[in-house]
Design an enzyme around this catalytic site. Structure first.
Site, short mmCIF file in Angstrom:
data_model
loop_
_atom_site.label_atom_id
_atom_site.label_comp_id
_atom_site.label_asym_id
_atom_site.label_seq_id
_atom_site.Cartn_x
_atom_site.Cartn_y
_atom_site.Cartn_z
N ASN A 23 -48.45 -2.14 20.66
CA ASN A 23 -47.71 -0.87 20.72
C ASN A 23 -48.61 0.33 20.99
OD1 ASN A 23 -45.44 -2.30 20.34
ND2 ASN A 23 -44.99 -1.55 18.28
N CYS A 116 -31.38 -4.13 24.22
CA CYS A 116 -32.27 -5.28 24.06
C CYS A 116 -31.78 -6.11 22.90
CB CYS A 116 -33.71 -4.83 23.83
SG CYS A 116 -34.00 -4.18 22.19
N ARG A 121 -30.78 0.52 23.01
CA ARG A 121 -32.12 1.15 23.02
C ARG A 121 -32.01 2.46 23.79
NH1 ARG A 121 -36.66 -2.53 21.48
NH2 ARG A 121 -38.21 -1.02 20.84
N ARG A 397 -44.73 -12.08 23.93
CA ARG A 397 -44.69 -10.64 24.26
C ARG A 397 -45.68 -9.86 23.41
NH1 ARG A 397 -39.72 -8.28 22.71
NH2 ARG A 397 -40.99 -6.46 23.11
C1 UD1 Z 1 -41.35 1.46 18.94
C2 UD1 Z 1 -42.07 0.14 18.92
C3 UD1 Z 1 -41.24 -0.92 18.22
C4 UD1 Z 1 -40.84 -0.45 16.82
C5 UD1 Z 1 -40.18 0.94 16.89
C6 UD1 Z 1 -39.89 1.53 15.53
C7 UD1 Z 1 -43.38 0.23 20.95
C8 UD1 Z 1 -43.64 -0.33 22.31
N1 UD1 Z 1 -42.32 -0.26 20.28
O1 UD1 Z 1 -40.15 1.29 19.68
O2 UD1 Z 1 -42.02 -2.11 18.12
O3 UD1 Z 1 -39.92 -1.36 16.27
O4 UD1 Z 1 -41.05 1.86 17.58
O5 UD1 Z 1 -41.05 1.59 14.78
O6 UD1 Z 1 -44.13 1.05 20.45
N2 UD1 Z 1 -33.61 6.31 19.33
C9 UD1 Z 1 -32.58 7.09 19.82
N3 UD1 Z 1 -32.79 7.81 20.96
C10 UD1 Z 1 -33.97 7.79 21.62
C11 UD1 Z 1 -35.03 7.00 21.13
C12 UD1 Z 1 -34.81 6.26 19.98
O7 UD1 Z 1 -31.49 7.10 19.25
O8 UD1 Z 1 -34.09 8.49 22.65
C13 UD1 Z 1 -33.41 5.50 18.12
C14 UD1 Z 1 -33.52 3.99 18.40
O9 UD1 Z 1 -32.30 3.46 18.83
C15 UD1 Z 1 -33.94 3.46 17.07
C16 UD1 Z 1 -34.80 4.57 16.49
O10 UD1 Z 1 -34.49 5.73 17.24
O11 UD1 Z 1 -32.80 3.29 16.26
C17 UD1 Z 1 -36.28 4.33 16.54
O12 UD1 Z 1 -36.65 4.08 17.88
P1 UD1 Z 1 -38.09 4.44 18.45
O13 UD1 Z 1 -38.95 4.98 17.37
O14 UD1 Z 1 -37.91 5.23 19.68
O15 UD1 Z 1 -38.64 2.99 18.83
P2 UD1 Z 1 -39.32 2.55 20.16
O16 UD1 Z 1 -40.27 3.59 20.64
O17 UD1 Z 1 -38.29 2.06 21.12
#
Ligand code: UD1
Length: 429
Positions: A23, A116, A121, A397
Site C-alpha cells: 500500500n 470490488c 469502491r 496481489r
Molecule cells: C486503502 C488500502 C486498503 C485499506 C483501506 C482502508 C491501498 C492501495 N489500499 O484503500 O488496503 O483497506 O485503505 O485502510 O492503500 N470512500 C468513499 N469515497 C471515496 C473514497 C473512499 O466513500 O472517494 C470510502 C470507502 O468506500 C471506504 C472508506 O472510505 O468505505 C475507506 O476507503 P479508503 O480509505 O479510501 O481506502 P482505499 O484507499 O481504497
C-alpha cells in the site's frame, strides 16, 4: 491452477524479513510520474498489483525494469495521458494514477475503477478534491475525462479520511501552483512514506501522519533512490499465524509503531511481544483468550486489513470475541470458508461474533479476497490435517511469497500447481 496446501497442527519457529509494503509502493509508483529522472525503488515487493502498476506505467510510455528486488522507473518518455479500461480493471486502486497524470499532463482520461470484492469502491472524495484544485471532470459512460489547464492549491476538507483520496490529492497538489492544505487527511504510515518519497524527489510536503497535510506546489521533482517501508499487514499476518499456531517467531524489519493496535490485541489474547529497531518477536505458548470488541477504524485505529487475519487467529481462543467492521461493507466473505474448517462465527450486518472452538480441521477452502485468503492460511496452520486453499491469485496481489515466508517460520505449507499433483512428493519447496 495454483493452490496452497497447508498441513496444520505444528508450532511456528523461525525468522523472516518482512517484504516492502504494497500500500506504500502502489502510490509511489503513481508518484514516479511527477519525477523527471530515474527513480530507484529498493526492496520493492514483486506482487500482482505491482505488476499491474508497471503495466500501466509502460502503457503510458514509461520504462520500468527489475534488478533483483530493485525496481527502476523512468517516466521521461511519457506519451499518453489515458489508461485503458482493461488496465484500470486489473487493480482496484488504479484511481491513484488520476492525480499524478493530471498533475503531469493537465489532462487524464481513465475508466472508473468500479466496485470490488469488498463492496462498492467510490472515488467521489478523490474527484471532489481534484475539482477543488481546479480540475473539470466529466463522467461519460464510466469513463472519466479530467481537464485542468492549471491546478491551483487551496484548502481541501475531506469528509472522511480516505487513504486513496489523500494520496491522490497529495500527488495532484505537487503539480499545482501555490499551497494546498488537506484537512481530515488519512494518517496511515503509508501516507508518511509517500510524503517521504515525494520530498526525496524535491517536493515540499509536510504534516503526513497528522490530519493536516501541506503541499507547497510548483516544485520541479527529480529522480531519487528510495527504500520501501515494511508491510505492516504482512507482518500482522505472520504475528497472527504464530499467535494461533503457537511457537516463537522473529519478524526482521517489522516496525511495531505501525502495528500498535494489532500487537495490543495479541498481547491481550495472551501473546508475548517484544520489539526493537531490528524487528518484532512474538511468542505464544498457550491457548489464546478472547479479547474486547475489535472495531476497525482509520489509522491509528485497528486496521480493516487485519480484521480477517486476527479473526482467524482467535478461532480456537477461550471465550467469544466481537468484531465490528466499520470501513468496508462486504468484508466478512472469509467467514463461510472459516466455518468449513470448524469455526463458530455468527455474522449480523457489520458485526461478527467468534466463539472459540477446541479444534479446527483441514478442509478445501477458497480465497474470497486478499486478506481473507491470508486469514485462511492463518487458520489452516492451527487446524488438524490438510487444508487445500484455492483461488490464491487474491493472495498474490499482496504477498510476494507467503508459502516461502511461512516455511521460513517452520510451517508445513507448499504451493502446488494443481490438485492432481498435490501429493507431498511433488510439492514445490
Ligand atoms: C486503502 C488500502 C486498503 C485499506 C483501506 C482502508 C491501498 C492501495 N489500499 O484503500 O488496503 O483497506 O485503505 O485502510 O492503500 N470512500 C468513499 N469515497 C471515496 C473514497 C473512499 O466513500 O472517494 C470510502 C470507502 O468506500 C471506504 C472508506 O472510505 O468505505 C475507506 O476507503 P479508503 O480509505 O479510501 O481506502 P482505499 O484507499 O481504497
Amino acid at each position: 491452477m495454483s493452490q496452497l496446501l497447508v498441513r496444520g497442527g505444528g508450532c511456528l519457529r523461525g525468522s523472516v524479513t518482512v517484504q516492502g509494503a504494497k500500500n506504500s509502493v502502489l502510490p509511489i509508483l503513481a508518484a514516479t510520474l511527477l519525477a523527471r529522472g530515474q527513480v530507484v525503488l529498493e526492496g520493492c515487493p514483486h506482487l500482482r498489483d505491482v505488476d499491474a502498476s508497471i503495466r500501466i506505467l509502460r502503457y503510458l510510455g514509461c520504462e520500468a525494469q527489475w534488478e533483483g528486488s530493485t525496481l527502476i522507473v523512468d517516466t521521461a518518455a511519457l506519451k499518453r495521458c489515458e489508461i485503458s479500461d482493461i488496465l484500470m480493471r486489473e487493480m482496484r486502486s488504479s484511481a491513484i494514477f488520476l492525480g499524478a497524470i493530471l498533475a503531469r499532463c493537465g489532462r487524464a482520461d481513465l475508466s472508473y475503477p468500479g466496485g470490488c470484492e469488498l463492496g462498492p469502491r467510490p472515488i467521489d472524495l478523490h474527484l471532489s478534491g481534484l475539482r477543488d484544485l481546479g480540475a473539470e471532470i466529466t463522467d461519460e459512460g464510466g469513463v472519466l475525462h479530467c481537464r485542468a489547464a492549471e491546478l491551483r492549491g487551496r484548502e481541501i476538507l475531506l469528509s472522511l479520511p480516505s487513504v486513496g483520496a489523500t494520496e491522490n490529492l497529495m500527488l495532484a497538489a505537487c503539480g499545482a501552483s501555490e499551497t494546498t492544505v488537506i484537512s481530515n487527511a488519512a494518517r496511515e504510515p503509508e501516507i508518511v512514506d509517500l510524503q517521504n518519497f515525494l520530498n526525496a524527489c524535491g517536493a515540499k510536503v509536510s504534516g503526513a501522519g497528522s490530519s493536516a497535510i501541506t503541499v507547497e506546489g510548483g516544485q520541479s521533482l527529480h529522480g531519487c533512490v528510495y527504500g520501501c517501508m515494511p508491510d505492516r499487514i504482512v507482518a500482522a499476518t505472520y504475528l497472527c499465524a504464530a499467535a494461533s499456531a503457537g511457537g516463537e517467531i522473529f519478524l526482521r524489519g517489522a516496525e511495531e509503531r505501525h502495528l500498535a493496535p494489532v500487537t495490543a490485541v495479541l498481547r491481550e489474547a495472551g501473546c508475548t511481544i517484544v520489539s526493537d529497531s531490528s524487528g518484532i518477536l512474538c511468542a505464544s505458548r498457550k491457548r489464546l483468550r478472547a479479547v474486547r470488541t475489535v472495531r476497525t477504524a482509520p489509522y491509528p485505529g485497528f486496521p480493516t486489513d487485519a480484521q480477517a487475519i486476527l479473526m482467524a487467529a482467535l478461532l480456537r481462543s477461550r471465550g467469544a470475541t466481537v468484531f465490528e467492521e466499520n470501513i468496508f461493507e462486504n468484508r466478512y466473505r472469509h467467514v463461510d470458508e472459516l466455518v468449513r474448517m470448524g469455526a463458530e462465527i455468527q455474522v449480523s450486518g457489520r458485526v461478527a461474533v467468534v466463539t472459540g472452538v477446541e479444534t479446527l480441521h483441514g478442509a478445501p477452502v477458497r480465497c474470497t479476497d486478499l486478506r481473507g485468503g491470508a486469514a485462511l492460511c492463518v487458520a489452516a496452520l492451527a487446524a488438524e490435517g490438510d487444508t487445500h486453499i484455492s483461488e490464491i491469485g487474491h493472495i498474490d496481489r499482496g504477498y510476494q511469497d507467503i508459502a516461502r515466508d511461512l516455511q521460513a517460520l517452520g510451517a508445513d505449507i507448499a504451493r502446488v500447481e494443481s490438485p492432481e499433483n498435490s501429493n507431498p512428493d511433488r510439492r514445490q519447496r
